[in-house]
Design a protein around this motif. Structure first.
Motif, PDB file in Angstrom:
ATOM      1  N   LEU A   3      -1.052 -20.316  22.982  1.00  0.00           N
ATOM      2  CA  LEU A   3      -0.019 -20.854  23.135  1.00  0.00           C
ATOM      3  C   LEU A   3       0.667 -19.771  25.043  1.00  0.00           C
ATOM      4  N   VAL A   4      -0.173 -19.382  25.009  1.00  0.00           N
ATOM      5  CA  VAL A   4      -0.135 -18.700  26.530  1.00  0.00           C
ATOM      6  C   VAL A   4      -0.782 -19.587  27.796  1.00  0.00           C
ATOM      7  N   VAL A   5       0.897 -19.570  28.956  1.00  0.00           N
ATOM      8  CA  VAL A   5       0.521 -20.771  29.629  1.00  0.00           C
ATOM      9  C   VAL A   5      -0.629 -21.282  30.659  1.00  0.00           C
ATOM     10  N   MET A  62       2.637  -4.095  18.449  1.00  0.00           N
ATOM     11  CA  MET A  62       2.587  -5.683  19.014  1.00  0.00           C
ATOM     12  C   MET A  62       2.234  -6.401  18.325  1.00  0.00           C
ATOM     13  N   GLY A  63       1.423  -6.568  17.190  1.00  0.00           N
ATOM     14  CA  GLY A  63       1.115  -7.219  16.385  1.00  0.00           C
ATOM     15  C   GLY A  63       2.164  -8.691  15.823  1.00  0.00           C
ATOM     16  N   ILE A  64       3.600  -7.183  15.519  1.00  0.00           N
ATOM     17  CA  ILE A  64       4.662  -8.075  15.057  1.00  0.00           C
ATOM     18  C   ILE A  64       5.052  -8.514  15.547  1.00  0.00           C
ATOM     19  N   PRO A  65       5.607  -8.207  16.877  1.00  0.00           N
ATOM     20  CA  PRO A  65       6.966  -8.601  18.260  1.00  0.00           C
ATOM     21  C   PRO A  65       5.268 -10.512  18.486  1.00  0.00           C
ATOM     22  N   THR A  66       4.319  -9.743  18.150  1.00  0.00           N
ATOM     23  CA  THR A  66       3.580 -10.824  19.160  1.00  0.00           C
ATOM     24  C   THR A  66       3.499 -12.387  17.995  1.00  0.00           C
ATOM     25  N   VAL A  67       3.782 -12.015  16.786  1.00  0.00           N
ATOM     26  CA  VAL A  67       4.403 -13.499  15.516  1.00  0.00           C
ATOM     27  C   VAL A  67       5.658 -13.442  15.955  1.00  0.00           C
ATOM     28  N   LEU A  68       6.221 -13.311  16.349  1.00  0.00           N
ATOM     29  CA  LEU A  68       7.612 -13.657  15.919  1.00  0.00           C
ATOM     30  C   LEU A  68       7.454 -14.242  17.525  1.00  0.00           C
ATOM     31  N   THR A  69       6.878 -13.733  18.285  1.00  0.00           N
ATOM     32  CA  THR A  69       7.002 -14.205  19.478  1.00  0.00           C
ATOM     33  C   THR A  69       6.488 -15.551  19.645  1.00  0.00           C
ATOM     34  N   VAL A  70       5.657 -16.185  19.304  1.00  0.00           N
ATOM     35  CA  VAL A  70       5.006 -17.678  18.808  1.00  0.00           C
ATOM     36  C   VAL A  70       5.911 -17.986  17.639  1.00  0.00           C
ATOM     37  N   TYR A  73       8.111 -19.166  20.167  1.00  0.00           N
ATOM     38  CA  TYR A  73       7.652 -20.622  20.884  1.00  0.00           C
ATOM     39  C   TYR A  73       7.738 -21.300  20.139  1.00  0.00           C
ATOM     40  N   VAL A  74       7.416 -22.222  19.019  1.00  0.00           N
ATOM     41  CA  VAL A  74       7.471 -23.406  18.598  1.00  0.00           C
ATOM     42  C   VAL A  74       8.651 -23.898  17.691  1.00  0.00           C
ATOM     43  N   TYR A  75       9.474 -23.021  17.087  1.00  0.00           N
ATOM     44  CA  TYR A  75      10.619 -22.788  16.224  1.00  0.00           C
ATOM     45  C   TYR A  75      11.327 -23.077  17.411  1.00  0.00           C
ATOM     46  N   PHE A  76      12.002 -23.104  18.657  1.00  0.00           N
ATOM     47  CA  PHE A  76      13.060 -22.758  19.996  1.00  0.00           C
ATOM     48  C   PHE A  76      12.793 -24.543  19.586  1.00  0.00           C
TER      49      PHE A  76
END
Length: 303
Positions: A3-5, A62-70, A73-76
């Motif tokens: 998902l990184v642009v 840092m792993g958990i915030p990464t998952v929440l961000t992902v 990202y896809v559910y927005f």
């Protein structure tokens, strides 16, 4: 990481619907923003004095915030933005501009959290043992296990797209179904790594080394090996070009359906596994320099 642009990101371009030109602009902004973010990450790690070690604490934090961000990202609900911002701005729909801004925010969060997590996970191997050959052996096993994730994803996503979206890999529904499952498994495995490793090279809390940022910057700038490795990295994107070729053949050439593409990705991923397993034995026999020159030569021939 998917998902990184970047300008080849088909999820952002196809599933979310960002124009390639605007993806490139987002890529430039994110790349420039990553420069100070890298300095912040480096400063935080250098000043870490945690009983869990220098890198292990960041696997979860840092792993958990990464998952929440992902997941965000896809559910927005990107389509709703067109209702909230109906007016045109700069010759574009207001909802589209709002979507670009949201994608940029998610991408900047990933640039920090995911890169921080990835740095911690990658560098953890260096503090598990002072023995270089032992680290190489463990790295081979780690690489096989770690590469299972993209191998599984590359096999599952095309198959899911066949049944869920009629072979459309870039319908956002594919990722809304698969990514939560990947996230739960990923966090669980990361917790296992955190619980079952111990850093052997740990700095005492009383040992404080103050390094001026500009002094360290000048030291790196004078390091010829840094520039050699950096140059190799800049040119090394070609080594992964086979992935783009396969993706384009599937998405634009329609050479096969999702199930067949999943099988192809699995076979290619299996080829990578054997290289990881054989690497420690080749390094023992020939040394790292000869192995590196040899594999880069073969990469050039194959490309």
């Amino acid at each position: 990481n998917a998902l990184v642009v970047n300008i080849n990101n088909m999820i952002v371009g196809g599933a979310i619907g960002v124009d390639p030109t605007h993806m490139y602009i987002l890529y430039l902004i994110a790349t420039l923003a990553n420069i100070p973010l890298t300095a912040i990450r480096a400063n935080m790690i250098d000043n870490t004095r945690n009983k869990a070690g220098k890198y292990r604490p960041y696997l979860l934090s840092m792993g958990i915030p990464t998952v929440l961000t992902v997941l965000g990202y896809v559910y927005f609900p990107y389509k709703l933005l067109y209702s909230f911002f109906p007016n045109h701005m700069f010759g574009l729909e207001g909802g589209y501009i709002a979507k670009i801004i949201v994608v940029l925010i998610f991408n900047l969060l990933l640039q920090f959290f995911f890169n921080f997590f990835n740095d911690a996970y990658t560098n953890l191997i260096h503090v598990l043992s002072p023995n270089t050959q032992e680290r190489t052996d463990v790295l081979a096993i780690k690489s096989v296990v770690y590469s299972l994730a993209p191998s599984i994803a590359n096999a599952v996503l095309p198959a899911v797209s066949k049944f869920l979206t009629n072979n459309d890999m870039y319908d956002i529904k594919v990722y809304q179904v698969c990514y939560p499952i990947f996230a739960i498994i990923g966090v669980a495995l990361t917790a296992i790594v955190f619980a079952n490793t111990k850093e052997k090279i740990v700095q005492a809390k009383t040992r404080v080394v103050q390094v001026n940022f500009m002094d360290s910057f000048r030291s790196v700038a004078r390091n010829k090996y840094f520039w050699i490795i950096a140059l190799a990295g800049w040119l090394g994107f070609l080594e992964g070009s086979y992935g783009n070729i396969m993706s384009w053949t599937y998405n634009y050439g329609h050479a096969c359906d999702g199930v067949v593409m999943g099988i192809i990705n699995t076979v290619v991923g299996n080829a990578s596994m054997w290289g990881m397993i054989i690497a420690p034995f080749c390094i023992r026999a020939f040394g790292k320099k000869k192995v590196l020159v040899g594999i880069n030569t073969m990469n050039i021939i194959c490309i």
